[in-house]
Design a protein around this motif. Sequence first.
Motif: not given
Length: 552
Positions: A229-233, A265-267, A272-277
């Motif tokens: 989540y921090c990476e997404a932000i 929305e962007q975060v 969602e794209r990276i959370r299971d990686g």
Amino acid sequence: MYRYDEFDQQFVQARVDQFRDQVQRRMAGELTEEQFRPLRLMNGVYLQLHAYMLRIAIPYGTLNSHQLRTLAAIGRKYDRGFGHFTTRQNLQFNWPALKDIPDILTELAAVEMHAIQTSGNCIRNVTADQFAGAAADEIADPRPYAEILRQWSSLHPEFSFLPRKFKVAISGAAHDRAAIRVHDIGLQIVRDEAGRIGFEVFIGGGLGRTPFTAWHLRDFLPEEDLLAYCEAILRVYNLYGRRDNKYKARIKILMHEAGLETVREQVEEEFERIRDGALKLPHGDIERIAAYFAPPVFETLPAESAAQAAAEAADPAFRAWVRANVHPHKQPGYASVTVSLKPVGGIPGDATSEQMEAVADLADRHAFGEIRVSHVQNLILAHVRRDALKAVYDGLVAADLATANVGLASDIIACPGLDYCSLANARSIPVAQRISERLGAPDRQAEIGPLQIKISGCINACGHHHVGHIGILGVDRKGEEFYQLTLGGSADETASIGDITGRGFSTAEVVDAIETVVDTYIARRQSADETFLEAYRRLGLQPFKEALYGAA
């Protein structure tokens, strides 16, 4: 506390060796100052008014006694016998010679310390509650998560050249002692209905020329998703944050211009794209890091100490110190001690080499060899037996460190200001000294009660003036130093930006103006138990403005 592994040690030493070569090239004239600037900033070296300054990282404000003694020795050998503790829980040396800085970094590396990412447009030192792992009101210790974030963010290839600097803070208790709502990312540890640990996420807080308290981004983020989540932000900020104007480059400006829902929305989309990686945190890794922060072996003690009670009855000064500087501990029979670095008339945040060594000695004798640094520029002994409090106090008296003023009028945050900083417009230190002399008498501080005064020497707000109950901003008017006041700011869970009172006050007027504000509060409060902040929020700005400037 966390201990370096083989990779950590090699990584830090390689960075020291690289910087030693860069310094030699600069001193030989092979690099200009402009070419050298980005290299030194990557290693925590600033060029201030009179000399280079070295800012040393103290991750989440945790030190051991050996590290503090090393800082003391460095201050004595390479500086002027003192260091300055900062609002990011770091330490600054203000007078090192450039030729000596690689040697300083080598000595730091030997005790698992460095100055990496204490400057530059990167993720800075992650900060946390100074009472982490000890506070009676703690939900969970934030330091393991801060360490995980430190490892993830150190020289992160994607986030080493952000639009602007980026700051993260974590609070482990409902009462926010880490100022998370004035950080780019603020994380509040919470538990869901099933008892699982997670984080309430705040985004876009910050001070400076455009102050904002943070927007609330998420109610509950499971701990295993912290890095993703921090990476997404950071990815959203890195992509959309402005690079055309450094004054509008912080994520708070992106939040203000794009709006919470758009950024959320962007975060969430990127998350969602990276959370299971690869960034999903295995529970075993969380436990492995948490093991470094296991509590010391406490003794089974009664909650109250007869020795403490007897000492308080016999010594009023000790009793006053206990009331101001001692904090409840989760373990019965123990307490946390704040060592004030704010003597009346002194320089806020400064400690001499001898004082650092005295604190290290007290930590070894009475606090399991551990020291903390708070974001309000004090030191903490987190785990002290209550029956040893008098011995700690006596040791602090001998070191001139027993000022009983934590949270009171003379416990002032102040940046170095125009005495050191090339960005400053006005002096901070002399104003802090004069205010503490005016308001610092024990009876006067007791009459006033809890009060946070914070001073910045320029609009960059390194002294956090925007969130002071009384904030003071130094400004330049045609070559003269003036001071603008703000009232009603707060950095805790009720965070607010202070209101500007009106025109600024000269150097000669500002201390009188502060006393006028204090006297107005005392005259208008409903009872002695109503704090300044409570009274201000009830009364509003007008009565204080009238007292300062007269009726309109």
